[in-house]
Design a protein around this motif. Structure first.
Motif, PDB file in Angstrom:
ATOM      1  N   GLY A 184      13.751  -6.832 -12.257  1.00 29.80           N
ATOM      2  CA  GLY A 184      13.506  -5.396 -12.206  1.00 29.80           C
ATOM      3  C   GLY A 184      12.356  -5.046 -11.274  1.00 29.80           C
ATOM      4  O   GLY A 184      11.320  -5.692 -11.288  1.00 29.80           O
ATOM      5  N   GLY A 185      12.563  -4.028 -10.441  1.00 28.05           N
ATOM      6  CA  GLY A 185      11.520  -3.584  -9.525  1.00 28.05           C
ATOM      7  C   GLY A 185      11.377  -4.442  -8.291  1.00 28.05           C
ATOM      8  O   GLY A 185      10.508  -4.187  -7.463  1.00 28.05           O
ATOM      9  N   GLN A 186      12.244  -5.446  -8.132  1.00 26.97           N
ATOM     10  CA  GLN A 186      12.178  -6.335  -6.973  1.00 26.97           C
ATOM     11  C   GLN A 186      13.340  -5.990  -6.053  1.00 26.97           C
ATOM     12  O   GLN A 186      14.490  -6.342  -6.286  1.00 26.97           O
ATOM     13  CB  GLN A 186      12.286  -7.795  -7.435  1.00 26.97           C
ATOM     14  CG  GLN A 186      11.331  -8.749  -6.739  1.00 26.97           C
ATOM     15  CD  GLN A 186      11.860  -9.216  -5.401  1.00 26.97           C
ATOM     16  OE1 GLN A 186      12.603  -8.519  -4.755  1.00 26.97           O
ATOM     17  NE2 GLN A 186      11.439 -10.406  -4.990  1.00 26.97           N
ATOM     18  N   ILE A 187      13.038  -5.269  -4.970  1.00 31.38           N
ATOM     19  CA  ILE A 187      14.100  -4.717  -4.128  1.00 31.38           C
ATOM     20  C   ILE A 187      14.923  -5.807  -3.445  1.00 31.38           C
ATOM     21  O   ILE A 187      16.122  -5.656  -3.235  1.00 31.38           O
ATOM     22  CB  ILE A 187      13.522  -3.724  -3.090  1.00 31.38           C
ATOM     23  CG1 ILE A 187      14.673  -2.993  -2.384  1.00 31.38           C
ATOM     24  CG2 ILE A 187      12.618  -4.425  -2.111  1.00 31.38           C
ATOM     25  CD1 ILE A 187      14.226  -1.860  -1.510  1.00 31.38           C
ATOM     26  N   GLU A 188      14.297  -6.943  -3.116  1.00 35.45           N
ATOM     27  CA  GLU A 188      15.068  -8.013  -2.488  1.00 35.45           C
ATOM     28  C   GLU A 188      16.160  -8.519  -3.427  1.00 35.45           C
ATOM     29  O   GLU A 188      17.321  -8.689  -3.029  1.00 35.45           O
ATOM     30  CB  GLU A 188      14.161  -9.180  -2.096  1.00 35.45           C
ATOM     31  CG  GLU A 188      14.929 -10.332  -1.462  1.00 35.45           C
ATOM     32  CD  GLU A 188      14.309 -11.695  -1.696  1.00 35.45           C
ATOM     33  OE1 GLU A 188      14.965 -12.694  -1.336  1.00 35.45           O
ATOM     34  OE2 GLU A 188      13.202 -11.770  -2.250  1.00 35.45           O
ATOM     35  N   GLN A 189      15.802  -8.749  -4.698  1.00 35.87           N
ATOM     36  CA  GLN A 189      16.793  -9.239  -5.639  1.00 35.87           C
ATOM     37  C   GLN A 189      17.861  -8.189  -5.927  1.00 35.87           C
ATOM     38  O   GLN A 189      19.042  -8.522  -6.084  1.00 35.87           O
ATOM     39  CB  GLN A 189      16.115  -9.697  -6.928  1.00 35.87           C
ATOM     40  CG  GLN A 189      15.218 -10.911  -6.744  1.00 35.87           C
ATOM     41  CD  GLN A 189      15.254 -11.856  -7.927  1.00 35.87           C
ATOM     42  OE1 GLN A 189      15.918 -11.625  -8.930  1.00 35.87           O
ATOM     43  NE2 GLN A 189      14.544 -12.963  -7.795  1.00 35.87           N
ATOM     44  N   GLN A 190      17.480  -6.927  -5.962  1.00 38.14           N
ATOM     45  CA  GLN A 190      18.467  -5.874  -6.154  1.00 38.14           C
ATOM     46  C   GLN A 190      19.413  -5.806  -4.957  1.00 38.14           C
ATOM     47  O   GLN A 190      20.623  -5.604  -5.117  1.00 38.14           O
ATOM     48  CB  GLN A 190      17.756  -4.538  -6.369  1.00 38.14           C
ATOM     49  CG  GLN A 190      16.974  -4.476  -7.675  1.00 38.14           C
ATOM     50  CD  GLN A 190      16.051  -3.284  -7.763  1.00 38.14           C
ATOM     51  OE1 GLN A 190      15.815  -2.578  -6.787  1.00 38.14           O
ATOM     52  NE2 GLN A 190      15.498  -3.058  -8.945  1.00 38.14           N
TER      53      GLN A 190
END
Length: 354
Positions: A270-276
């Motif tokens: 959550g909150g990690q744009i790369e993983q999203q």
């Protein structure tokens, strides 16, 4: 050449890729000095195997319960030490800086006017690849965290952009996919989730077996869950034998799984744009299943899904080392073409949308 190589140690993928890349460069006669920054985890790192090295604090994010904690991150950042390490580094004699998204070496190169190359997945986000929403602040941070002159971004598909396929390390390239017919199991690697919560969830699925890798001191059996200490050799052997993998949405591990044709159930941090963004790309490319929460029902439903065909990534690292050897960093077209040509037919064409 004398090369300074920066390695971000907050993710195991950075370490594994850099170790393989440094081996390619030293085999070509280059002198490489490694600088590690981030989490100092000797179990994962084994820095002595890199030869000449040093370790610094650098910058890193605090992750708890599967989410980035921005307030705690801000409280633990030590910018004084960060810029002191940049200013005090003796850069005389270095011909090139290579960084695997490591921020200290990127700025050492800029301060001392040394040519710099960035190798890593996050450099792909300089181009038009899947990215959730507009999220300009997060994209600005990604592009300025470890800035370089010449960036080699990596992704599972080229999206008609000048990026490279994943770099699969030799220990995985040499693996043969096999499933243990007598004892099928699912491999679990969720380093950003609470271990006890994950085990309780898996224990509800009595008809499945799991091998969960975590920072444990010794193997432990909790019902249908075998907890195993972190070990690269054991981990990739289980990756080749498992029925599927449950993980967060880090790029490198998923790349290794897709290379072997292992089906994926992934929960982005959550909150990690790369993983999203990785989760979005997996869905667009139809390469994996994505969930916002690791639940027993979600796992049970996913367990009956089919595995994807192996991505069969080629051996990219020798081609990158050859390009570095050439010194012609302004032109990477031949490198990109050679890297994509080194793998069998790619996944179906998919257009990227922001």
């Amino acid at each position: 050449m004398k090369i300074l190589y920066g390695i971000q140690t907050t993710g195991n993928g950075h370490i594994v890729r850099s170790k393989s890349m440094i081996r390619e460069l030293t085999n070509r006669g280059h002198e490489v000095h490694a600088l590690f920054s981030g989490c100092n985890n000797k179990t994962l790192l084994d820095p002595a195997s890199f030869g000449s090295f040093e370790q610094k604090n650098g910058l890193t994010f605090v992750v708890e319960n599967g989410r980035i904690r921005y307030l705690k991150t801000a409280c633990q950042l030590d910018f004084f030490s960060f810029y002191r390490d940049i200013s005090s580094f003796k850069a005389n004699g270095y011909d090139l800086v290579i960084t695997d998204y490591e921020p200290l070496t990127a700025r050492i190169a800029r301060k001392n006017r040394i040519p710099s190359i960035g190798i890593g997945h996050l450099y792909a986000f300089r181009h038009k690849v899947p990215l959730p929403g507009k999220n300009f602040p997060a994209k600005w941070i990604m592009n300025n965290y470890a800035p370089v002159q010449y960036a080699l971004g990596l992704h599972w598909h080229h999206f008609d952009q000048p990026i490279l396929p994943p770099t699969i390390p030799a220990d995985v390239l040499g693996l043969q996919r096999r499933t243990e017919n007598n004892a099928p199991f699912f491999l679990v690697y969720l380093p950003f989730e609470k271990l006890d919560v994950t085990v309780r969830t898996l224990n509800r699925l009595h008809h499945h077996r799991f091998r969960l890798y975590a920072g444990a001191d010794a193997p432990e059996q909790r019902g249908n869950v075998a907890i195993r200490p972190l070990s690269r050799r054991n981990f990739i052997e289980d990756l080749a034998a498992c029925s599927g993998a449950i993980c967060n949405s880090g790029f490198s591990f998923i790349s290794e799984a897709l290379h072997l044709g292992v089906k994926i159930l992934t929960k982005p941090v959550g909150g990690q744009i790369e993983q999203q963004a990785n989760a979005m790309a997996l869905q667009k490319l139809k390469l994996g299943s994505v969930t916002t929460a690791i639940t027993a029902d979600c796992i049970d439903q996913w367990s009956t899904s089919c595995s994807p065909p192996p991505l069969n990534c080629g051996d990219v690292l020798p081609l990158v080392a050859q390009w570095i050897d050439s010194g012609n960093y302004d032109d990477n077209r031949e490198l990109i073409e050679a890297c994509w040509a080194s793998r069998p037919p790619p996944v179906p064409e998919v257009l990227a949308h922001r």
